[in-house]
Design a protein around this motif. Structure first.
Motif, PDB file in Angstrom:
ATOM      1  N   MET A   1       5.298  -0.247  -8.275  1.00  0.00           N
ATOM      2  CA  MET A   1       5.834  -1.543  -7.897  1.00  0.00           C
ATOM      3  C   MET A   1       4.716  -2.539  -7.669  1.00  0.00           C
ATOM      4  SD  MET A   1       8.620  -2.514  -5.039  1.00  0.00           S
ATOM      5  CE  MET A   1       9.812  -1.502  -5.836  1.00  0.00           C
TER       6      MET A   1
ATOM      7  N   GLN B   1      12.872  -3.655  -3.418  1.00  0.00           N
ATOM      8  CA  GLN B   1      12.150  -2.864  -2.428  1.00  0.00           C
ATOM      9  C   GLN B   1      12.927  -1.615  -2.024  1.00  0.00           C
ATOM     10  OE1 GLN B   1      11.208  -5.815   0.475  1.00  0.00           O
ATOM     11  NE2 GLN B   1       9.667  -6.718  -0.859  1.00  0.00           N
TER      12      GLN B   1
ATOM     13  N   LEU C   1      11.016   1.542   0.199  1.00  0.00           N
ATOM     14  CA  LEU C   1      10.259   0.751   1.163  1.00  0.00           C
ATOM     15  C   LEU C   1      11.196   0.159   2.198  1.00  0.00           C
ATOM     16  CD1 LEU C   1       7.769  -0.981  -1.236  1.00  0.00           C
ATOM     17  CD2 LEU C   1       7.304   0.813   0.415  1.00  0.00           C
ATOM     18  N   ILE C   2      12.456   0.000   1.813  1.00  0.00           N
ATOM     19  CA  ILE C   2      13.465  -0.456   2.753  1.00  0.00           C
ATOM     20  C   ILE C   2      14.432   0.704   2.918  1.00  0.00           C
ATOM     21  CG2 ILE C   2      15.403  -2.000   3.066  1.00  0.00           C
ATOM     22  CD1 ILE C   2      13.932  -4.161   1.757  1.00  0.00           C
TER      23      ILE C   2
ATOM     24  N   ARG D   1       7.390   7.330  -5.448  1.00  0.00           N
ATOM     25  CA  ARG D   1       6.493   6.178  -5.567  1.00  0.00           C
ATOM     26  C   ARG D   1       5.466   6.372  -6.660  1.00  0.00           C
ATOM     27  NH1 ARG D   1       6.241   5.317   0.930  1.00  0.00           N
ATOM     28  NH2 ARG D   1       8.345   4.491   1.058  1.00  0.00           N
TER      29      ARG D   1
ATOM     30  N   GLY E   1      -4.391   4.480  -5.539  1.00  0.00           N
ATOM     31  CA  GLY E   1      -3.091   5.082  -5.842  1.00  0.00           C
ATOM     32  C   GLY E   1      -3.216   6.502  -6.356  1.00  0.00           C
TER      33      GLY E   1
ATOM     34  N   ASN F   1      -4.170   8.928  -3.679  1.00  0.00           N
ATOM     35  CA  ASN F   1      -3.056   9.186  -2.761  1.00  0.00           C
ATOM     36  C   ASN F   1      -2.022  10.109  -3.370  1.00  0.00           C
ATOM     37  OD1 ASN F   1      -3.838   7.707  -0.548  1.00  0.00           O
ATOM     38  ND2 ASN F   1      -3.021   5.808  -1.389  1.00  0.00           N
ATOM     39  N   PHE F   2      -1.837   9.986  -4.669  1.00  0.00           N
ATOM     40  CA  PHE F   2      -0.809  10.806  -5.302  1.00  0.00           C
ATOM     41  C   PHE F   2      -1.351  12.160  -5.728  1.00  0.00           C
ATOM     42  CE2 PHE F   2       1.092   6.533  -6.206  1.00  0.00           C
ATOM     43  CZ  PHE F   2       2.120   6.681  -5.295  1.00  0.00           C
TER      44      PHE F   2
ATOM     45  N   PHE G   1       3.887  -6.199  -6.262  1.00  0.00           N
ATOM     46  CA  PHE G   1       4.488  -7.214  -5.406  1.00  0.00           C
ATOM     47  C   PHE G   1       4.107  -8.613  -5.842  1.00  0.00           C
ATOM     48  CE2 PHE G   1       5.123  -3.524  -3.003  1.00  0.00           C
ATOM     49  CZ  PHE G   1       6.229  -3.792  -2.250  1.00  0.00           C
TER      50      PHE G   1
ATOM     51  N   TYR H   1      -3.430  -9.794  -2.892  1.00  0.00           N
ATOM     52  CA  TYR H   1      -3.684  -9.617  -1.469  1.00  0.00           C
ATOM     53  C   TYR H   1      -3.673  -8.155  -1.035  1.00  0.00           C
ATOM     54  CZ  TYR H   1      -2.926 -14.575  -1.619  1.00  0.00           C
ATOM     55  OH  TYR H   1      -3.015 -15.885  -1.950  1.00  0.00           O
ATOM     56  N   GLN H   2      -3.372  -7.257  -1.950  1.00  0.00           N
ATOM     57  CA  GLN H   2      -3.393  -5.854  -1.559  1.00  0.00           C
ATOM     58  C   GLN H   2      -4.739  -5.208  -1.857  1.00  0.00           C
ATOM     59  OE1 GLN H   2      -0.254  -4.561  -4.172  1.00  0.00           O
ATOM     60  NE2 GLN H   2      -1.645  -3.379  -5.395  1.00  0.00           N
ATOM     61  N   LEU H   3      -5.650  -5.954  -2.477  1.00  0.00           N
ATOM     62  CA  LEU H   3      -6.961  -5.388  -2.804  1.00  0.00           C
ATOM     63  C   LEU H   3      -7.765  -5.238  -1.520  1.00  0.00           C
ATOM     64  CD1 LEU H   3      -7.731  -7.647  -5.878  1.00  0.00           C
ATOM     65  CD2 LEU H   3      -6.930  -5.299  -5.914  1.00  0.00           C
TER      66      LEU H   3
ATOM     67  N   ASN I   1      11.953   2.044  -4.280  1.00  0.00           N
ATOM     68  CA  ASN I   1      11.047   3.153  -3.965  1.00  0.00           C
ATOM     69  C   ASN I   1      11.007   3.426  -2.468  1.00  0.00           C
ATOM     70  OD1 ASN I   1       9.588   0.980  -3.214  1.00  0.00           O
ATOM     71  ND2 ASN I   1       7.733   1.521  -4.304  1.00  0.00           N
TER      72      ASN I   1
ATOM     73  N   ARG J   1       1.651   2.263  -3.268  1.00  0.00           N
ATOM     74  CA  ARG J   1       0.563   2.956  -3.955  1.00  0.00           C
ATOM     75  C   ARG J   1       0.277   4.296  -3.294  1.00  0.00           C
ATOM     76  NH1 ARG J   1      -4.638  -0.225  -5.308  1.00  0.00           N
ATOM     77  NH2 ARG J   1      -4.550  -1.333  -3.344  1.00  0.00           N
ATOM     78  N   GLY J   2       1.245   4.796  -2.547  1.00  0.00           N
ATOM     79  CA  GLY J   2       1.136   6.148  -2.019  1.00  0.00           C
ATOM     80  C   GLY J   2       0.465   6.264  -0.670  1.00  0.00           C
TER      81      GLY J   2
ATOM     82  N   PRO K   1      -7.154  -6.455   3.950  1.00  0.00           N
ATOM     83  CA  PRO K   1      -6.476  -7.622   3.376  1.00  0.00           C
ATOM     84  C   PRO K   1      -5.938  -8.566   4.445  1.00  0.00           C
ATOM     85  CG  PRO K   1      -5.699  -5.605   2.342  1.00  0.00           C
ATOM     86  CD  PRO K   1      -6.551  -5.194   3.488  1.00  0.00           C
TER      87      PRO K   1
ATOM     88  N   GLN L   1       0.831  -1.212   0.000  1.00  0.00           N
ATOM     89  CA  GLN L   1       0.000   0.000   0.000  1.00  0.00           C
ATOM     90  C   GLN L   1       0.864   1.260   0.000  1.00  0.00           C
ATOM     91  OE1 GLN L   1      -2.448  -1.188  -0.969  1.00  0.00           O
ATOM     92  NE2 GLN L   1      -3.843  -2.208   0.436  1.00  0.00           N
TER      93      GLN L   1
ATOM     94  N   LYS M   1       6.823  10.516  -2.022  1.00  0.00           N
ATOM     95  CA  LYS M   1       5.567  10.562  -2.776  1.00  0.00           C
ATOM     96  C   LYS M   1       5.843  10.616  -4.276  1.00  0.00           C
ATOM     97  CE  LYS M   1       1.207  11.131  -1.169  1.00  0.00           C
ATOM     98  NZ  LYS M   1       0.405  11.495  -0.028  1.00  0.00           N
TER      99      LYS M   1
END
Ligand SMILES: Nc1ncnc2c1ncn2[C@@H]1O[C@H](COP(=O)(O)OP(=O)(O)OP(=O)(O)O)[C@@H](O)[C@H]1O
Ligand SMILES: [Mg+2]
Lengths: 270, 286
Positions: B87, B51, B56-57, B82, B108, B111-112, B89, B94-96, B54, A184-185, A206, A181, B79
């Motif tokens: 990206m 990862q 994330l790590i 990303r 997305g 958010n942007f 995964f 499972y991100q829905l 962008n 996705r911002g 999720p 997530q 921001k």
């Protein structure tokens, strides 16, 4: 997410790690009782020393132990504040409007704080030195007498061990979903409390979906292997008491005796 | 240069008993227009590497620059980063989470900071791009879709943000053969529009050989090779690293062992063409 130190196994080969979980659980309960019996400074000192020795023996780095205190620091602070203002005996040191601080209050609050910290450290020491599975085995064994009153000890134990088993999977899952997530911002660390709670929805939904899926799959896998919770189940790793358990039990007993003697004022001088 | 990685190392669980080094001094660059494949056996650090791209790590050591955003800076502009680097995964279904597919795809863009109209438009286009029927799926719950449709919806959620670089972690894992091909063709067709470069992690060497023009080989967190698929699959012994060869390469090698003279090809079409040429040459000589 993986930095949650509270209640995490820390692998090592100390005496405490090898000890039987039942010994550790009982010693833990005895220690907690002792902490609540404490009143004099000497008894607090005794509790502190006992815990410190246990920590040193366990070979768990003090840093990890301090981290577990950090996790409950907020609760400790609240307790201290409430106690400082609500406990009104002794000489008044400071007062403003309805708030008064007395020396009695300060002493009482600091004792409460110490008790809380002792509680947290002692229980996390048990989880630091015992794997969750061994811990539930120990618990199951200790609760066996409850079977006489038809309490489903084994079922409860298996539920607990499954729950414990899935904690790491869930933290991993949360990590993954959060990353997806964030990519996705999504932003989890700014805004007020309501905004943050709302920002967590894309993670929680999720997570729940996958939790139910996992539960379903696990139930099916257990069924497929003919799992049933009858009394006749045997264990692959049976718990056994050893000499070190006797030693640990003795040490705890001596400690409890000391606390009781301090409480009853056997040393009238103190 | 779109991505510049220098001497990147990463250790999981630093200073705990669970310490695990995942990357050792990885350096590479990706320029606009590249199609990069990343391969390596399980646990070789592929996911860890991407990862980082962008943010994330958190960067531990080394330097990393993506679109002139310096990730070793104190507060990089995540921001923008990303938004421009999408990206996908592993198992993205499972991100829905939203009530409807449309809302999920719009997550997305919203958010942007897309305006409402832009977000609606982007969502519609993205859903159509991935081959779903917009009017049919837009009001359905993403959880009701089939596995393949979920994957498409998840990709739509990334594409709706109009990324310039797309990073995919095993995009075809768990799809049926037709779904796999659709997916890769979709990404190939998007390249050149808003999408400038694609980085794909995959265990499927056939896909890598066919769809990438550069392959990066990781092994135990070390970058062993950065070459074209031909150079890698014909030059190095990738089987040593727990990987297999693309099946076309295997066939070419077997043919060469039998004395057939055939150039280094990577896909079935070229293989057939070369074989035909070879046979025709043989007939002429006879
Ligand atoms: N969150 C984590 N915490 C601790 N260790 C991790 C974590 N994620 C990965 N690792 C370890 O880091 C190493 C590299 O993992 P990574 O996920 O990058 O591998 P990968 O190449 O993507 O593998 P796969 O092909 O299976 O996806 C592995 O040894 C793994 O055990
Ligand atoms: Mg991976």
């Amino acid at each position: 997410m993986r930095d949650v130190a509270f209640g995490q196994y820390y692998p090592s080969n100390s005496v405490l790690h090898k000890a039987d979980p039942r010994t550790k659980l009982i010693a833990g309960i005895v220690y907690i009782v002792a902490v609540f019996l404490c009143d004099s400074y000497w008894s607090y000192l005794a509790c502190f020393s006992f815990l410190l020795i246990a920590c040193l023996v366990s070979k768990v780095p003090l840093k990890s132990i301090l981290k577990s205190i950090k996790a409950v620091l907020f609760v400790v602070l609240i307790t201290v504040i409430i106690n400082v203002f609500c406990y009104k005996t002794g000489t008044v040191l400071w007062s403003w409007w309805i708030l008064t601080v007395t020396d009695g209050g300060l002493i009482f609050a600091s004792k409460m704080a110490m008790r809380l910290i002792f509680l947290v450290v002692s229980t996390s020491l048990i989880t630091f030195t015992t794997t969750p599975v061994t811990l539930t085995d120990g618990l199951e064994s200790l609760l066996t007498p409850l079977k006489w009153i038809k309490f489903p000890v084994h079922d409860v134990a298996i539920i607990m061990s499954i729950a414990l088993r899935f904690i790491p999977s869930f933290t991993e899952e949360i990590d993954k979903i959060m990353m997806a997530q964030k990519a996705r911002g999504a932003c989890f660390d700014n805004g007020n409390i309501f905004k943050r709670a709302k920002a967590l929805l894309p993670v929680l939904i999720p997570l729940f979906v996958s939790a139910f899926r996992r539960a379903d799959e696990l139930a099916m896998a257990m069924d497929a292997r003919c799992y049933n919770a009858t009394d006749k189940r045997t264990k692959m790793k049976r718990l056994k008491f050893a000499w070190r358990d006797l030693f640990l039990a003795l040490a705890t007993a001596v400690f409890l005796a000391l606390i009781i003697m301090l409480k009853c004022g056997f040393f009238g001088l103190l | 240069m779109q991505i510049e990685i220098k001497d990147l190392s990463y250790v999981y669980g630093k200073k705990t008993p669970f310490e695990k080094a995942a990357l050792h001094g990885v350096s590479l660059t990706v320029s606009e227009g590249d199609s990069v494949g990343i391969i390596g056996s399980t646990g070789s650090g592929k996911s860890t590497l991407i990862q980082h791209l962008n943010g994330l790590i958190k960067l531990q050591s080394g330097s990393l620059k993506v679109f002139d955003i310096d990730l070793s800076a104190k507060k990089p502009d995540y921001k923008t980063l990303r938004k421009k680097l999408g990206m996908l995964f592993q198992y993205p279904e499972y991100q829905l989470f939203a009530d409807t597919v449309e809302a999920d795809v719009k997550f997305g863009p919203v958010n942007f900071g897309f305006s409402k109209e832009d977000a609606d438009k982007a969502a519609k286009e993205a859903i159509e791009m991935v081959g779903l029927d917009y009017d049919e799926v837009k009001d359905r719950s993403p959880l009701e879709l089939s596995g393949g449709q979920k994957r498409r919806a998840a990709i739509a959620g990334i594409l709706a943000c109009r990324p310039e670089i797309l990073v995919l972690d095993e995009p075809t894992a768990g799809l049926d053969p037709a779904g796999k091909k659709d997916m890769l063709d979709l990404i190939r067709s998007l390249k050149g529009s808003f999408l400038k470069s694609v980085i794909t992690v995959s265990h499927n060497m056939d896909e890598i050989a066919e769809y990438c023009d550069r392959v990066i080989l990781l092994h135990d967190g070390v970058l062993l090779s950065d070459a074209t698929p031909t150079e890698l699959f014909y030059g190095e012994d990738v089987e040593k690293y727990g990987l297999s060869l693309p099946h076309v390469v295997k066939i070419v090698k077997l043919l060469r062992d039998k004395g057939v003279v055939i150039p280094e090809v990577l896909n079935e079409k070229d293989l057939v063409k070369e074989l035909k040429l070879y046979l025709e040459r043989g007939r002429k000589n006879a």
